[in-house]
Write an enzyme that holds these catalytic residues in place. Structure first.
Site, mmCIF file in Angstrom:
data_model
loop_
_atom_site.group_PDB
_atom_site.id
_atom_site.type_symbol
_atom_site.label_atom_id
_atom_site.label_comp_id
_atom_site.label_asym_id
_atom_site.label_seq_id
_atom_site.Cartn_x
_atom_site.Cartn_y
_atom_site.Cartn_z
ATOM 1 N N LYS A 146 16.689 21.674 -10.540
ATOM 2 C CA LYS A 146 15.931 20.471 -10.878
ATOM 3 C C LYS A 146 16.763 19.429 -11.617
ATOM 4 C CE LYS A 146 12.244 19.670 -10.251
ATOM 5 N NZ LYS A 146 11.048 20.025 -11.033
ATOM 6 N N GLU A 184 9.646 8.751 -16.714
ATOM 7 C CA GLU A 184 8.264 9.215 -16.893
ATOM 8 C C GLU A 184 7.773 8.957 -18.314
ATOM 9 O OE1 GLU A 184 8.556 12.878 -13.643
ATOM 10 O OE2 GLU A 184 8.689 13.299 -15.776
ATOM 11 N N SER A 201 15.314 21.828 -15.680
ATOM 12 C CA SER A 201 14.146 22.690 -15.825
ATOM 13 C C SER A 201 14.549 23.976 -16.532
ATOM 14 C CB SER A 201 13.573 23.026 -14.441
ATOM 15 O OG SER A 201 12.662 24.102 -14.509
ATOM 16 N N HIS A 220 0.833 -1.211 0.000
ATOM 17 C CA HIS A 220 0.000 0.000 0.000
ATOM 18 C C HIS A 220 0.871 1.267 0.000
ATOM 19 C CE1 HIS A 220 -3.391 -2.660 0.921
ATOM 20 N NE2 HIS A 220 -2.614 -3.193 1.852
#
Length: 461
Positions: A282, A289, A276, A155
């Site tokens: 970043k 992704e 970024s 979970h």
């Protein structure tokens, strides 16, 4: 006029010609088309249907075209409907009348079906190689980090400490099952439809066993109608790709989480990260992704083909022209994503200290504390309740189980002794699980040996 235009008084409208064409999609299997035609011509000569001289001229002409396609010098004509017409037209223009005899005893229906099956086999073989490479990387990462302890999750909450190697090997076995599915897809494609003609077979005395041998197929397809209309093997390929992409997506989801500031379990290589445009600090896991995102398009490829096939009466229908682009896209997407995942895993830094620190948080020792009491004679259900109350006590007092004194443990049960401390060490908890398939180092070593054996067997195929 099209090669099939004898029946028609008018030429095809430019737009409908473009709408019905598949040349751009077909180019990927041009070599398969040539291979099928060379086998067909050789068989025609063997059977005395065309002369040996014509067969030799056809074979030499097709070999020349094959070389031109391979080196990029073949002159594709945008007006050609498909690769089959393009190759046959170029062949006839080059060698004359013998080229016009190539299509004897053959329809575009069985020609297309043959090309696609050969192409599907090639795609499967490329994917099998990519799968083996990815699993080789997973094995390497597991071996190099054998002693690293991390929190295991259910979970998405801390559950029990596990070895990072054990976690990596879980993906190894997922991709091993994907290998089996890809083998099944290749096996399904490994049947020869050539000689089925349009749908009913042909009156020419073709030797289908001979073309089966020449083309490296396992067997000839028994039913001519099924041979020209079956695309189940492409569904098998799409499905195998979809399941493998699902596994990659799960892996990449964890890479995204683990590389975040909140987790900090891994640091991705600069080669597999982006920055970024506005935030200088970043370091984004874009490739993980993207792999996660590309899973959707492969699912779409599977659903598109299922939908295309769902209402087709026997035998051939033009709808089947839509069966090629999706599997090719699914295979390329999967192949690229496996390479990306392998590169990310191979170059990432595993932050072992961070993982170990987190493995001790979230009461991950609770199950072992309950087992401690059970081994002392308390029924496990009672032990579960005792430890549950201990966790509640810790939460109220801002403590972890490792922070409790011997007196606090004994207040909840007199069965607790001073030796309870050894059951609170994350590494000790993980490594105590030495049953087959468990996360303990001894069990993981057995698992590594089995994984190596499985990989070697698959590499040998």
């Amino acid at each position: 006029m099209a090669l099939w235009g004898g029946r028609f008084e008018k030429g095809v409208d430019a737009f409908t010609q473009e709408f019905g064409a598949s040349l751009e999609d077909d180019k990927a299997m041009a070599q398969e088309d040539i291979k099928g035609s060379r086998a067909h011509a050789k068989m025609l000569a063997k059977q005395g249907i065309i002369s040996n001289d014509d067969a030799a001229a056809i074979d030499a002409g097709l070999e020349k075209i094959s070389g031109q396609i391979a080196d990029g010098t073949f002159a594709w004509d945008v007006n050609d409907e498909d690769v089959h017409m393009a190759v046959e037209k170029a062949l006839t223009a080059d060698i004359g009348t013998p080229g016009a005899r190539l299509h004897t005893g053959r329809s575009r229906n069985d020609q297309v079906a043959t090309d696609i099956r050969l192409y599907a086999k090639r795609l499967c073989e490329e994917l099998l190689e990519g799968n083996v490479e990815l699993r080789r990387t997973l094995l390497s990462v597991a071996e190099k980090n054998l002693g690293v302890v991390m929190p295991g999750y259910t979970h998405l909450q801390h559950a029990q400490p596990v070895l990072f190697s054990h976690h990596m090997l879980a993906y190894f076995w997922m991709f091993s099952r994907d290998y089996t599915r890809l083998v099944a897809a290749r096996t399904a494609a490994d049947a020869n439809p050539l000689g089925s003609a349009a749908l009913a077979g042909t009156t020419y005395p073709l030797d289908r066993d001979y073309t089966t041998q020449l083309l490296g197929f396992d067997h000839a397809i028994s039913n001519s109608m099924d041979a020209v209309s079956d695309r189940d093997y492409l569904l098998d390929l799409d499905y195998a790709c979809a399941v493998s992409m699902m596994h990659l997506s799960r892996l990449c989801e964890e890479i995204v989480l683990w590389s975040s500031t909140e987790f900090g379990f891994i640091t991705l290589s600069d080669s597999y990260s982006t920055g970024s445009s506005i935030m200088p600090q970043k370091k984004n896991p874009d490739f993980a992704e993207l792999t996660r995102g590309k899973t959707g398009r492969v699912y779409g490829d599977l659903m598109a083909l299922l939908t295309t096939m769902k209402s087709l009466p026997l035998a051939y229908n033009k709808d089947l022209q839509e069966c090629k682009e999706g599997p090719a896209d699914a295979a390329k997407t999967l192949l690229d994503c496996m390479a990306i995942a392998s590169g990310m895993l191979e170059t990432m830094t595993v932050n072992a200290k961070t993982m170990l620190a987190q493995a001790g948080k979230g009461f991950t020792a609770a199950t072992d504390v309950a087992d401690y009491l059970a081994k002392k004679g308390m029924p496990f259900r009672e032990a579960h309740e005792v430890v549950g109350k201990l966790v509640l006590y810790c939460e109220k007092h801002g403590k972890g189980l490792e922070d409790l004194t011997a007196e606090e443990f004994q207040a909840s049960s007199p069965l607790f002794g001073d030796d309870i401390a050894q059951d609170l060490d994350p590494a000790g908890i993980a490594n105590a699980r030495v049953t087959y398939g468990g996360t303990g180092e001894a069990a993981v070593r057995v698992q590594l040996a089995e994984a190596k054996e499985r990989l070697a067997a698959d590499e040998g195929r």
